[in-house]
Design a protein around this motif. Structure first.
Motif, PDB file in Angstrom:
ATOM      1  N   ARG A  96      -0.276 -37.131 -25.997  1.00  0.00           N
ATOM      2  CA  ARG A  96       0.041 -36.195 -27.075  1.00  0.00           C
ATOM      3  C   ARG A  96      -1.196 -35.629 -27.765  1.00  0.00           C
ATOM      4  NH1 ARG A  96       5.591 -38.701 -29.804  1.00  0.00           N
ATOM      5  NH2 ARG A  96       6.452 -39.546 -27.871  1.00  0.00           N
ATOM      6  N   ASN A 108       3.785 -30.164 -14.868  1.00  0.00           N
ATOM      7  CA  ASN A 108       4.500 -28.898 -15.016  1.00  0.00           C
ATOM      8  C   ASN A 108       3.462 -27.831 -15.340  1.00  0.00           C
ATOM      9  OD1 ASN A 108       5.982 -26.675 -15.756  1.00  0.00           O
ATOM     10  ND2 ASN A 108       7.297 -27.742 -17.201  1.00  0.00           N
ATOM     11  N   TRP A 109       3.149 -26.989 -14.374  1.00  0.00           N
ATOM     12  CA  TRP A 109       2.058 -26.034 -14.528  1.00  0.00           C
ATOM     13  C   TRP A 109       2.366 -24.944 -15.552  1.00  0.00           C
ATOM     14  CZ3 TRP A 109      -2.488 -27.458 -12.917  1.00  0.00           C
ATOM     15  CH2 TRP A 109      -2.577 -28.381 -11.865  1.00  0.00           C
ATOM     16  N   SER A 110       3.599 -24.881 -16.035  1.00  0.00           N
ATOM     17  CA  SER A 110       3.933 -23.922 -17.085  1.00  0.00           C
ATOM     18  C   SER A 110       3.421 -24.376 -18.454  1.00  0.00           C
ATOM     19  CB  SER A 110       5.452 -23.704 -17.157  1.00  0.00           C
ATOM     20  OG  SER A 110       5.928 -23.105 -15.973  1.00  0.00           O
ATOM     21  N   ARG A 111       3.034 -25.634 -18.557  1.00  0.00           N
ATOM     22  CA  ARG A 111       2.437 -26.125 -19.794  1.00  0.00           C
ATOM     23  C   ARG A 111       1.011 -25.594 -19.926  1.00  0.00           C
ATOM     24  NH1 ARG A 111       2.729 -32.376 -19.975  1.00  0.00           N
ATOM     25  NH2 ARG A 111       2.682 -32.082 -22.238  1.00  0.00           N
ATOM     26  N   SER A 112       0.436 -25.748 -21.106  1.00  0.00           N
ATOM     27  CA  SER A 112      -0.919 -25.248 -21.327  1.00  0.00           C
ATOM     28  C   SER A 112      -1.947 -26.127 -20.616  1.00  0.00           C
ATOM     29  CB  SER A 112      -1.233 -25.204 -22.822  1.00  0.00           C
ATOM     30  OG  SER A 112      -1.421 -26.513 -23.333  1.00  0.00           O
ATOM     31  N   GLU A 124      -2.582 -29.357 -22.566  1.00  0.00           N
ATOM     32  CA  GLU A 124      -1.521 -30.349 -22.408  1.00  0.00           C
ATOM     33  C   GLU A 124      -1.627 -31.057 -21.060  1.00  0.00           C
ATOM     34  OE1 GLU A 124       2.278 -28.697 -24.935  1.00  0.00           O
ATOM     35  OE2 GLU A 124       1.702 -27.559 -23.153  1.00  0.00           O
ATOM     36  N   LEU A 125      -1.935 -30.305 -20.021  1.00  0.00           N
ATOM     37  CA  LEU A 125      -2.064 -30.897 -18.692  1.00  0.00           C
ATOM     38  C   LEU A 125      -3.299 -31.784 -18.594  1.00  0.00           C
ATOM     39  CD1 LEU A 125      -1.013 -27.776 -16.627  1.00  0.00           C
ATOM     40  CD2 LEU A 125       0.238 -29.934 -16.755  1.00  0.00           C
ATOM     41  N   GLN A 136      -2.362 -34.932 -20.127  1.00  0.00           N
ATOM     42  CA  GLN A 136      -1.491 -35.681 -19.223  1.00  0.00           C
ATOM     43  C   GLN A 136      -2.310 -36.416 -18.162  1.00  0.00           C
ATOM     44  OE1 GLN A 136       1.197 -33.292 -16.891  1.00  0.00           O
ATOM     45  NE2 GLN A 136       2.397 -35.052 -16.194  1.00  0.00           N
ATOM     46  N   THR A 192      -2.412 -22.057 -15.392  1.00  0.00           N
ATOM     47  CA  THR A 192      -1.400 -22.808 -16.145  1.00  0.00           C
ATOM     48  C   THR A 192      -0.617 -21.839 -17.027  1.00  0.00           C
ATOM     49  OG1 THR A 192      -2.664 -23.279 -18.164  1.00  0.00           O
ATOM     50  CG2 THR A 192      -3.082 -24.702 -16.246  1.00  0.00           C
ATOM     51  N   GLY A 193       0.279 -22.373 -17.808  1.00  0.00           N
ATOM     52  CA  GLY A 193       1.042 -21.519 -18.714  1.00  0.00           C
ATOM     53  C   GLY A 193       0.189 -20.915 -19.803  1.00  0.00           C
ATOM     54  N   GLU A 194      -0.955 -21.521 -20.049  1.00  0.00           N
ATOM     55  CA  GLU A 194      -1.890 -21.004 -21.046  1.00  0.00           C
ATOM     56  C   GLU A 194      -3.301 -21.427 -20.652  1.00  0.00           C
ATOM     57  OE1 GLU A 194      -2.993 -21.730 -25.736  1.00  0.00           O
ATOM     58  OE2 GLU A 194      -0.891 -21.875 -25.122  1.00  0.00           O
TER      59      GLU A 194
END
Length: 323
Positions: free
Chosen positions: A126, A212-216, A219-220, A223, A286-288
């Protein structure tokens, strides 16, 4: 004074060592049963058991501490204090009521944040900048007991769950050293937890590992380091699992791409698209923002730096991870 120590993984070992170094009378160690590990499923004792046996301390390994026969064994030992650290089972009321000084737990978070079995993982996942250790009296709920003492520890951008496990295990032992004299002398004024601030950190599931590659990109990145060294984040490449063990910090990465997005196609690449692959790593949309993967483990292979991987295998620009 008779002390029973309960713990299982490496995190708990420094606290057990501290009790012995300080001359406390640890009469018994309770830990989880030996479990099969590795590809060959070799039956392996928990680290706490190994440490206890070095010092000739009797070890109990009940499958379920709640069973009446397990409680009876503990009752016969007449503990004055029970100290736990990452034991892995919730103590029943019948055990909590045994010692006159109570049961205390060394928990790897700043309670009431991150109660539960994976507090270190979730703090990194997080994107927290601070974590710590709390020593608390144990209650029937999950990490709900009154707080005795705590210590803060910063989370560096270079930290992973693995490095924090080590840092927090040492911090926990040091906090125990400073806390026990006051506790045994009756100088402790425990503080109830604020239930409104409670955050839970359940054990990591397989779904938590999939990227999930749509995350920023940030965030990845969290992770990846939050699941290092276990169980590891992963994506799909050519329909097979590819573990991702490290990536560059997207907050500081400025490595230029070899090709602009507009040169690759008329539309912006979908998240998961490989934009570049070179000695520095694999750049992925990524998503961002973008994320540079620096250490990976393809299916059936060992973990390796991307610089080593691309000498034998080329990942084409435009490849989409996750499909």
């Amino acid at each position: 004074m008779n002390i029973i120590f309960m713990g299982t993984p490496d995190f708990a070992v420094p606290s057990l060592q501290l009790l012995l170094e300080e001359g406390y009378n640890v009469t018994t160690v309770v830990t989880q049963p030996d479990r099969p590990k590795g590809r060959k499923r070799v039956l392996t004792p928990p680290p706490v058991k190994v440490e206890a046996e070095k010092h000739g301390i009797p070890v109990l390994q009940p499958e379920r501490l709640r069973h009446a026969d397990s409680v009876d064994v503990l009752r016969e030992l007449k503990p004055d204090l029970i100290v736990t650290a990452a034991y892995g089972q919730i103590l029943p009321k019948s055990v909590l009521e045994l010692p006159q000084y109570g049961c205390i737990n060394i928990h790897a978070s700043l309670l009431p944040k991150y109660r539960g079995g994976a507090p270190i993982h979730h703090a990194v996942l997080r994107g927290e900048s601070v974590t710590g250790v709390t020593i608390m009296y144990m209650a029937e709920g999950l990490d709900t007991g009154d707080m005795i003492s705590s210590v803060e520890l910063p989370i560096a951008d270079t930290d992973t769950t693995g490095t924090l496990f080590y840092k927090l295990s040492i911090a926990g032992a040091d906090l125990l050293k400073r806390t026990l004299p006051d506790l045994l002398a009756g100088r402790i004024q425990a503080v109830p937890q604020n239930e409104a601030d409670a955050v839970y950190s359940p054990n990591i599931r397989r779904d938590d590992e999939l990227m999930n590659w749509s995350r920023s990109s940030v965030e990845l990145w969290n992770q990846i380091r939050g699941l290092n060294p276990f169980p590891g984040a992963y994506t799909l490449w050519n329909g097979e699992v590819m573990k991702v063990w490290a990536s560059a910090n997207p907050k500081t990465s400025v490595e230029p791409r070899s090709r602009s997005l507009s040169e690759m196609s008329g539309n912006a690449p979908v998240p998961g698209t490989v934009l570049n692959s070179n000695e520095q790593g694999i750049e992925v949309m990524t998503g961002e923002g973008t994320l540079w993967l620096t250490n990976i483990q393809p299916s059936g292979k060992k973990a390796m730096p991307v610089s080593e991987f691309i000498r034998g295998v080329k990942i084409e620009t435009g490849t989409v991870f996750g499909r």
